[in-house]
Design a protein around this motif. Structure first.
Motif, PDB file in Angstrom:
ATOM      1  N   UNK A 103       0.837  -1.203   0.000  1.00 41.28           N
ATOM      2  CA  UNK A 103       0.000   0.000   0.000  1.00 41.28           C
ATOM      3  C   UNK A 103       0.870   1.251   0.000  1.00 41.28           C
ATOM      4  N   UNK A 104       0.335   2.316  -0.516  1.00 40.42           N
ATOM      5  CA  UNK A 104       1.032   3.603  -0.602  1.00 40.42           C
ATOM      6  C   UNK A 104       0.250   4.649   0.190  1.00 40.42           C
ATOM      7  N   UNK A 105       0.970   5.416   1.007  1.00 40.90           N
ATOM      8  CA  UNK A 105       0.355   6.464   1.823  1.00 40.90           C
ATOM      9  C   UNK A 105       0.651   7.810   1.174  1.00 40.90           C
ATOM     10  N   UNK A 106      -0.402   8.555   0.873  1.00 42.21           N
ATOM     11  CA  UNK A 106      -0.271   9.853   0.232  1.00 42.21           C
ATOM     12  C   UNK A 106      -0.955  10.912   1.098  1.00 42.21           C
ATOM     13  N   UNK A 107      -0.359  12.093   1.221  1.00 44.55           N
ATOM     14  CA  UNK A 107      -1.001  13.177   1.995  1.00 44.55           C
ATOM     15  C   UNK A 107      -2.180  13.760   1.217  1.00 44.55           C
ATOM     16  N   UNK A 108      -3.295  13.949   1.895  1.00 45.93           N
ATOM     17  CA  UNK A 108      -4.479  14.527   1.257  1.00 45.93           C
ATOM     18  C   UNK A 108      -4.528  16.041   1.367  1.00 45.93           C
ATOM     19  N   UNK A 109      -3.899  16.587   2.421  1.00 49.79           N
ATOM     20  CA  UNK A 109      -3.952  18.023   2.639  1.00 49.79           C
ATOM     21  C   UNK A 109      -2.649  18.468   3.285  1.00 49.79           C
ATOM     22  N   UNK A 118       0.219  15.259  20.533  1.00 45.57           N
ATOM     23  CA  UNK A 118       1.089  16.413  20.683  1.00 45.57           C
ATOM     24  C   UNK A 118       2.409  16.332  19.955  1.00 45.57           C
ATOM     25  N   UNK A 119       2.616  15.332  19.119  1.00 47.55           N
ATOM     26  CA  UNK A 119       3.902  15.198  18.435  1.00 47.55           C
ATOM     27  C   UNK A 119       3.961  15.977  17.126  1.00 47.55           C
ATOM     28  N   UNK A 120       2.862  16.054  16.396  1.00 44.58           N
ATOM     29  CA  UNK A 120       2.856  16.706  15.082  1.00 44.58           C
ATOM     30  C   UNK A 120       1.839  17.837  15.108  1.00 44.58           C
ATOM     31  N   UNK A 121       2.274  19.086  15.212  1.00 44.85           N
ATOM     32  CA  UNK A 121       1.306  20.194  15.238  1.00 44.85           C
ATOM     33  C   UNK A 121       0.835  20.618  13.844  1.00 44.85           C
ATOM     34  N   UNK A 122       1.700  20.487  12.835  1.00 48.72           N
ATOM     35  CA  UNK A 122       1.348  20.903  11.468  1.00 48.72           C
ATOM     36  C   UNK A 122       1.734  19.797  10.501  1.00 48.72           C
ATOM     37  N   UNK A 123       1.113  19.810   9.353  1.00 49.72           N
ATOM     38  CA  UNK A 123       1.402  18.854   8.285  1.00 49.72           C
ATOM     39  C   UNK A 123       1.758  19.657   7.042  1.00 49.72           C
ATOM     40  N   UNK A 124       3.008  20.152   7.021  1.00 51.09           N
ATOM     41  CA  UNK A 124       3.431  21.070   5.969  1.00 51.09           C
ATOM     42  C   UNK A 124       4.318  20.354   4.963  1.00 51.09           C
ATOM     43  N   UNK A 125       4.724  21.110   3.944  1.00 48.33           N
ATOM     44  CA  UNK A 125       5.549  20.543   2.880  1.00 48.33           C
ATOM     45  C   UNK A 125       6.937  20.158   3.396  1.00 48.33           C
ATOM     46  N   UNK A 126       7.434  20.834   4.421  1.00 48.34           N
ATOM     47  CA  UNK A 126       8.771  20.526   4.921  1.00 48.34           C
ATOM     48  C   UNK A 126       8.796  19.258   5.779  1.00 48.34           C
ATOM     49  N   UNK A 177       6.412  16.616   5.682  1.00 48.17           N
ATOM     50  CA  UNK A 177       5.854  15.411   5.065  1.00 48.17           C
ATOM     51  C   UNK A 177       6.940  14.435   4.603  1.00 48.17           C
ATOM     52  N   UNK A 178       8.032  14.869   3.959  1.00 47.39           N
ATOM     53  CA  UNK A 178       9.064  13.895   3.550  1.00 47.39           C
ATOM     54  C   UNK A 178       9.665  13.108   4.718  1.00 47.39           C
ATOM     55  N   UNK A 179       9.755  13.731   5.880  1.00 44.77           N
ATOM     56  CA  UNK A 179      10.304  13.012   7.036  1.00 44.77           C
ATOM     57  C   UNK A 179       9.287  12.063   7.648  1.00 44.77           C
ATOM     58  N   UNK A 180       8.032  12.496   7.715  1.00 45.43           N
ATOM     59  CA  UNK A 180       7.008  11.663   8.357  1.00 45.43           C
ATOM     60  C   UNK A 180       6.616  10.474   7.486  1.00 45.43           C
TER      61      UNK A 180
END
Length: 251
Positions: A74-80, A95-103, A105-108
């Protein structure tokens, strides 16, 4: 399609439950090491480690099972993607991830190690693969020699310590079998005990004597009440006892 989705949901739920158990076990072990580092013993540490190992084993069995589609397919893709703070995401990730930004996403969503770590690992593997057989055998033999030398030193020190402990002067016996038997006979049968003299010159007056000792004791001529020998009591003692009973010192 619906069947595969249900199986995937069941698999993800089982994985999440096992991951939560593993997280709680690791957190409890870290808390114990931080708060009970002075009193914790080795068996307790091994029990906590065994609990963590069992959770890891259960997680591996769940991931290796053939329930539905394997997760590796399976492949996980960000929706937003947004640079703004997401409270729902923060609560979902505890409390670990406050934002889901472009910087971030590659690490997560990374499925491979960091490029720097991967290059260093590849360099170490190449160095290990280029090692010649003779050099490796020499290193193994040298390591074995060092371990054997240390083992001989420890064994010799243990033998010397055992010899010294067995021949050390000043170690005397701290118990006596005769004294132990005399103490048991005194407690169980009253052998060797001397009864104190009570009021009226009666030996053992006011002392409760067990029936076994009373039968074997030479003081069997003493009356059960302990007031005096068998027979008529002198009149003077009777008068004194009556007077003591009639006049109470606290009235």
């Amino acid at each position: 399609m619906q069947r595969e989705e249900k199986q995937l949901d069941m698999l993800l739920e089982a994985v999440l439950n096992r991951l939560n158990d593993l997280k709680h076990s690791i957190g409890a072990m870290i808390h114990r090491l931080e708060t009970e580092y002075e009193t914790i013993n080795w068996p307790t540490f091994l029990d906590n480690f065994a609990l963590i190992s069992s959770h890891l084993t259960g997680l591996t069995k769940i991931l290796s099972s053939e329930i539905g589609t394997p997760l590796r397919n399976l492949t996980v893709l960000p929706l937003l993607l947004t640079p703004e703070r997401d409270e729902a995401l923060l609560q979902l990730t505890e409390g670990r991830i406050p934002v889901f930004s472009h910087d971030l996403v590659p690490d997560y969503l990374r499925t491979k190690p960091d490029p720097g770590a991967e290059s260093r690992m590849a360099a170490h593997e190449a160095k290990a693969n280029n090692l010649q057989t003779e050099t490796a055998l020499k290193q193994v033999a040298q390591y074995t020699k060092v371990i054997s030398h240390i083992w001989d030193i420890v064994s010799k020190a243990k033998e010397e310590w055992d010899t010294e402990a067995s021949s050390r002067p000043g170690i005397q016996q701290t118990s006596s079998m005769a004294d132990t038997q005399a103490l048991v006979a005194a407690v169980g049968l009253g052998n060797g005990l001397t009864l104190p003299v009570g009021p009226g010159g009666v030996p053992g007056a006011g002392i409760m004597i067990p029936p076994t000792i009373r039968q074997a004791s030479p003081m069997s001529a003493v009356s059960p009440s302990g007031a005096g020998p068998l027979g008529k009591m002198p009149s003077g003692i009777k008068t004194n006892i009556k007077a003591a009973n009639q006049v109470h010192p606290y009235r």
